[in-house]
Design a protein around this motif. Structure first.
Motif, short mmCIF file in Angstrom:
data_model
loop_
_atom_site.label_atom_id
_atom_site.label_comp_id
_atom_site.label_asym_id
_atom_site.label_seq_id
_atom_site.Cartn_x
_atom_site.Cartn_y
_atom_site.Cartn_z
N ASP A 149 0.86 -1.18 0.00
CA ASP A 149 0.00 0.00 0.00
C ASP A 149 0.90 1.23 0.00
O ASP A 149 1.47 1.60 1.02
N GLU A 150 1.03 1.88 -1.15
CA GLU A 150 1.92 3.04 -1.28
C GLU A 150 1.48 4.18 -0.38
O GLU A 150 2.33 4.89 0.20
N THR A 151 0.17 4.38 -0.24
CA THR A 151 -0.33 5.46 0.61
C THR A 151 0.07 5.23 2.06
O THR A 151 0.49 6.16 2.77
N LEU A 152 -0.04 3.97 2.51
CA LEU A 152 0.36 3.63 3.87
C LEU A 152 1.85 3.88 4.06
O LEU A 152 2.27 4.47 5.07
N GLN A 203 3.86 5.92 2.47
CA GLN A 203 4.18 7.34 2.47
C GLN A 203 3.79 7.99 3.80
O GLN A 203 4.52 8.84 4.33
N ARG A 204 2.64 7.58 4.35
CA ARG A 204 2.19 8.15 5.62
C ARG A 204 3.14 7.76 6.76
O ARG A 204 3.53 8.61 7.58
#
Length: 288
Positions: free
Chosen positions: A31-34, A36-37
């Motif tokens: 999960d790229e969003t995870l 990055q966060r």
């Protein structure tokens, strides 16, 4: 090496695999969003720590100069503290001069470079991604969806359980080998002063000269000894594997043989160099 082998060393790297990790259910999927966060969160914490360190005024190191110190036994005994139980600490001039130099540099330092800090953090984390992937057992690595999230300190509960199990098994194996190694060394009946002659952990081998004797010169600045030259008399090289010169001495085993000693050395590197030499005597020297 009979006990502190390359395989033993690799097993040592398989302990504490779960240290610093937290379970995160999102780690089960890529999960790229995870990522990055989580990365931004860790990066922010790192920058905050680095900024606080950068802004630490070295003047605090002068606070102990002139401080009245009391003997520990008197301070905690509850008895009356007398004048003879105290002393005034005076900082050595060279130490004070060093601190004053740090203060002068601190007062003219440029503003904290947040961009440079982030760039260095990114570089370190990219190295960490590769290191973590290399260190993890292959069967566990296959279950990690994103090694980047793992390197930031997060994994699934299933992976956490397996890491704890693997770490416990490795620790048990290391303790078993360690016990066998200690027993073997005690059974060699070698004097302590002879053992001390070959204690070069973290020293760098700078020369390996083989003629009538085998001379090993060492850079001991990173080690725990003042000895920097080792001479093995009447040598017979049993094994010489890898790049010895330029490598750092890690571990050794010393055995008694009929006509002298047999020295086993494991050094750092990929692959790890190894040296086994039989000799009549071991001469240790400290050269200027």
């Amino acid at each position: 090496m009979k006990y502190l082998t390359k395989e033993w060393y690799e097993t040592c790297q398989q302990t504490g695999l779960h240290f610093g990790l937290r379970v995160h259910k999102g780690a089960a999927l890529m999960d790229e969003t995870l990522f990055q966060r989580l990365y931004k969160r860790k990066e922010k914490e790192h920058v905050k720590q680095e900024r606080e360190l950068y802004d630490t005024d070295p003047r605090f190191m002068l606070e102990h100069d002139g401080q009245v110190l009391t003997r520990a036994d008197k301070a905690f005994s509850g008895e009356e503290v007398k004048e003879e139980d105290q002393m005034v600490y005076h900082m050595p001039p060279e130490e004070r001069a060093h601190i004053e130099k740090l203060i002068a540099e601190y007062d003219v330092r440029p503003a904290f470079d947040e961009k440079q800090c982030k760039d260095k953090y990114k570089e370190a984390m990219e190295w960490n991604f590769q290191y973590r992937a290399k260190k993890l057992p292959a069967d566990i690595l296959k279950q990690v969806a994103d090694i980047r999230v793992f390197a930031l300190g997060y994994c699934t509960s299933e992976v956490m359980q397996q890491l704890k199990k693997k770490s416990a098994e490795s620790t048990q194996e290391i303790e078993r080998i360690g016990h066998a190694h200690r027993e073997a060394m005690l059974n060699q009946n070698i004097a302590d002063d002879v053992h001390r002659r070959v204690q070069f952990h973290d020293c760098k081998v700078t020369d390996l000269l083989h003629a009538d004797n085998l001379v090993i010169n060492l850079d001991n600045r990173g080690g725990f000894t003042d000895i920097n030259k080792l001479t093995l008399t009447a040598p017979e090289i049993v094994k010489q594997e890898g790049e010895i010169v330029g490598s750092h001495w890690l571990y050794q085993e010393l055995y008694r043989i009929n006509n002298g000693y047999e020295l086993h050395v494991l050094l750092d590197g990929e692959p790890m160099p190894e040296l086994i030499v039989r000799c009549a005597d071991i001469v240790a020297e400290t050269l200027e």
